[in-house]
Design an enzyme around this catalytic site. Sequence first.
Site, PDB file in Angstrom:
ATOM      1  CB  SER A 191      -0.885   0.061   1.205  1.00  0.00           C
ATOM      2  OG  SER A 191      -0.284   0.003   2.477  1.00  0.00           O
ATOM      3  CG  HIS A 208      -3.647  -1.060  -1.822  1.00  0.00           C
ATOM      4  ND1 HIS A 208      -3.998   0.172  -2.005  1.00  0.00           N
ATOM      5  CD2 HIS A 208      -3.604  -1.343  -0.437  1.00  0.00           C
ATOM      6  CE1 HIS A 208      -4.260   0.804  -0.854  1.00  0.00           C
ATOM      7  NE2 HIS A 208      -3.855  -0.171   0.145  1.00  0.00           N
ATOM      8  CE  LYS A 257      -7.127   0.379   0.346  1.00  0.00           C
ATOM      9  NZ  LYS A 257      -8.275   0.443   1.382  1.00  0.00           N
TER      10      LYS A 257
END
Length: 399
Positions: free
Chosen positions: A182, A210, A241
């Site tokens: 990250s 991610h 995300k």
Amino acid sequence: MDIFEKARNFTMVKEIQEMGIYPYFHALESRQDVEVIMEGKRRIMLGSNNYLGLTTCDAVVEAGIKAFEKYGSGCSGSRFLNGTLEMHLQLEEELAAFLNKEAVVTFSTGFQSNLGIISAIVGRNDYVICDKENHASIYDGCRLSWGKMLRYDHNNMEQLEKCLQKVPETAGCLIVTDGVFSMGGDIANLPEIVRLAKKYGARVMVDDAHGLGVVGEGGRGTASHFGLEDEVDIYMGTFSKSLASLGGYMASSKVVADYVRHSSRPFIFSASITPASCATALEALNQLRTRPELVTRLSQLSHYVREGFKARGVRIRESVADVDTPIVPIYTYDQINTLTTAKALYEAGVYVNPVLPPATPPTECLLRTSYMATHTEALLDEAMDIIASVVAKEQEVAV
């Protein structure tokens, strides 16, 4: 001794505020988009994890509105009891199919997902082995478990093997790693992790918070990127995300999923994802599934930014594994320089995230920039020109 003494002695925030470089809690006055209004001024957003830009997608927003109208504001209970909607089951089924896993378990947040998975899987006398740059939620999941944690230096496979050699043959072992890290934006050496896991009889869990929507075939994540989907036992990910919502998940075999559902305290004793969050995640997944060009576009823009920074003399961390992830760290070295530079960029109209200890070593502080598939080259050029005018000069002084 007063237990609040530590709070009275915590003066760092006040000192930074007095210096005028406190970087946190800037208030948005607009949608999370490539450009935002933050504290009354336009800022180019380079500090979001909204990788596919779906927080402003009309279909995603409409799905959330319809779910709110149909189901109300919340479920008021855990999935175990009154908190399971048919839509929760649909989300789990469709996500499992997308990730080519037998089953998915959803959690209320991404952080809670790691707490819930690791604490349920790693029992007394078991071992959990972590990359030192893993997310904080992984560490807290390890602490919540009854197992013994071992760590290896970032992506250091020799140290990973030494950790595995310390595990007794009678103990269970789980290797946990971020897929896309990250802060650094680099990728785990998953082929070697899988090889070592097989050699020593360990299982592998990848935190792909991610990675989903960013790497792999159609955005299926790190294991897909390496062609190792059948070799990774557990995927963890988030909806906050690429999927533009709130919540998290575990993808695994049905046997493991059923065990976690009935053993994970963070899952059992937490309210379920709200109807609107569930619906937006479901529609965002549909967008990812039907619009793979978003993932391609994100990769293209990530490469464009990396080349743009190099051309402007801005020192960044290089990408690895032949993948340009949308997380591009810019070195600012010491803490005060990092905070001062972040403030200068903010005032110039670019929002980035300063990364300080303990997330980095004291002399390796950085500015974390991140990108969306909905950015344009023109907007990125504007941002990179501003960053170069502020950062390149500072990097020359630091070196």
